[in-house]
Scaffold this active site. Structure first.
Site, PDB file in Angstrom:
ATOM      1  N   GLY A 244     -42.532   5.383   7.013  1.00  0.00           N
ATOM      2  CA  GLY A 244     -41.772   6.325   7.530  1.00  0.00           C
ATOM      3  C   GLY A 244     -42.487   6.482   9.210  1.00  0.00           C
ATOM      4  N   ASP A 245     -43.844   6.851   8.906  1.00  0.00           N
ATOM      5  CA  ASP A 245     -44.740   7.045  10.222  1.00  0.00           C
ATOM      6  C   ASP A 245     -46.078   6.218  10.079  1.00  0.00           C
ATOM      7  OD1 ASP A 245     -46.002   8.227   7.893  1.00  0.00           O
ATOM      8  OD2 ASP A 245     -46.328  10.179   8.794  1.00  0.00           O
ATOM      9  N   GLU A 246     -45.984   4.948   9.498  1.00  0.00           N
ATOM     10  CA  GLU A 246     -46.998   3.962   9.208  1.00  0.00           C
ATOM     11  C   GLU A 246     -46.674   2.851  10.009  1.00  0.00           C
ATOM     12  OE1 GLU A 246     -47.856   3.482   5.224  1.00  0.00           O
ATOM     13  OE2 GLU A 246     -48.718   5.565   5.244  1.00  0.00           O
TER      14      GLU A 246
END
Length: 324
Positions: A244-246
């Site tokens: 997701g936010d990686e």
């Protein structure tokens, strides 16, 4: 015989081809249906969907030909991918490129050939949809249009494969694509005894950006990070949104120290982009950098796991510092 030359975008083309993970895979009805239709529609004994690899042309789908591949040096399709137009050879006996080609002198005794290049989403010619006959024949403009229409359907299937490996929001690789391309990069560097490093990246407090400014702003944050990664990395590197936010980047021929220098430039570029877009918040990131060591890492998964752990440690330290 005149062997095919190499396209100007050969390295990018090969990288994109291999990222699709289609080479040496089992037959699929979505492609076999097209070669069956092509064979019947044009009344030819052989119809193929080919993918032109570094030293061979491999047949993803085949009607009328048992061989799974042939040498690229003697391939007709190697010539087709040099251009964006349909290539038609109505009689190989009168074409100096192919008159003494082993594929005309021996099986399958090609006398007629028509091939349409198959393009990827990024515009690389990956292979062809082609027709073969053992007797000379003419090929009309309307037949060329029909072949192009069928090739467009084959391209669509390739595009769907490509999209399955690409993150829709950021237009860089997704986790699956990173594994495929990363393993290829790791094998390449290992064979040549070159260093290779992985950088694992996580957005700090990403949920707060979504909660305070909305998901559209969160999407903009992710896109900015991807744009910075794409701007700094070379064609030989692999960049991806793996969660997701990686994010992750595999840097070929790069030591840990080299990766740290890349991160310095990355931070500076990210700061400049945030200023240019007048973001009402800071984009704070945590990083984990690990250099491949064959004595500690046996595969890409272990390399990514260590990078993830190092990133998580930095993230914990940053959170602890903020609390204090």
């Amino acid at each position: 015989m005149i062997p095919p030359s190499l396209p100007k975008d050969e390295q990018a083309r090969l990288k994109e081809l291999r990222s699709l993970d289609l080479l040496d895979t089992a037959s699929e009805e979505r492609f076999d249906r097209l070669t069956r239709i092509a064979s019947r529609l044009f009344d030819v004994p052989i119809a193929l969907v080919t993918l032109v690899d570094e030293e061979r042309q491999w047949f993803k789908s085949s009607v009328g030909l048992d061989a799974p591949e042939t040498s690229r040096e003697i391939s007709f399709c190697g010539h087709v991918i040099l251009d964006d137009r349909v290539m038609v050879v109505e009689n190989t006996d009168t074409d100096e490129r192919f008159c003494d080609n082993p594929l005309t002198q021996g099986a399958p005794h090609i006398r007629f050939y028509a091939g349409c290049p198959l393009r990827s989403l990024d515009g690389c010619n990956l292979g062809t949809l082609c027709l073969i006959d053992s007797i000379p024949r003419s090929f009309t403009d309307s037949e060329i249009e029909l072949l192009q229409d069928l090739a467009a359907l084959a391209e669509r299937e390739i595009e769907l494969t490509q999209l399955a490996h690409e993150d829709e929001l950021t237009n860089i690789s997704n986790r699956r694509g990173f594994k495929i391309q990363g393993n290829e990069c790791l094998r390449h560097c290992s064979r040549r005894e070159l260093p290779v490093s992985v950088v694992y990246i996580d957005v700090n407090d990403f949920k707060q950006i979504n909660d305070k400014y909305g998901h559209a702003e969160g999407d903009r944050t992710l896109s900015i990070i991807a744009d910075c990664m794409r701007a700094l990395c070379r064609k030989s590197d692999v960049v991806a949104r793996v969660g997701g936010d990686e994010f992750a980047a595999m840097l070929a021929d790069t030591t840990r120290e080299g990766a740290e220098r890349v991160l310095v430039r990355f931070r500076a570029l990210l700061e400049d982009m945030c200023l240019d877009q007048s973001l009402p918040y800071d984009i704070a990131l945590s990083f984990g950098i690990v250099e491949f060591d064959p004595e500690r890492h046996s595969n890409l998964a272990e390399l990514m796991e260590e990078g993830d752990q190092l990133m998580y440690q930095q993230k914990k330290q940053a959170k602890s510092a903020n609390i204090q």
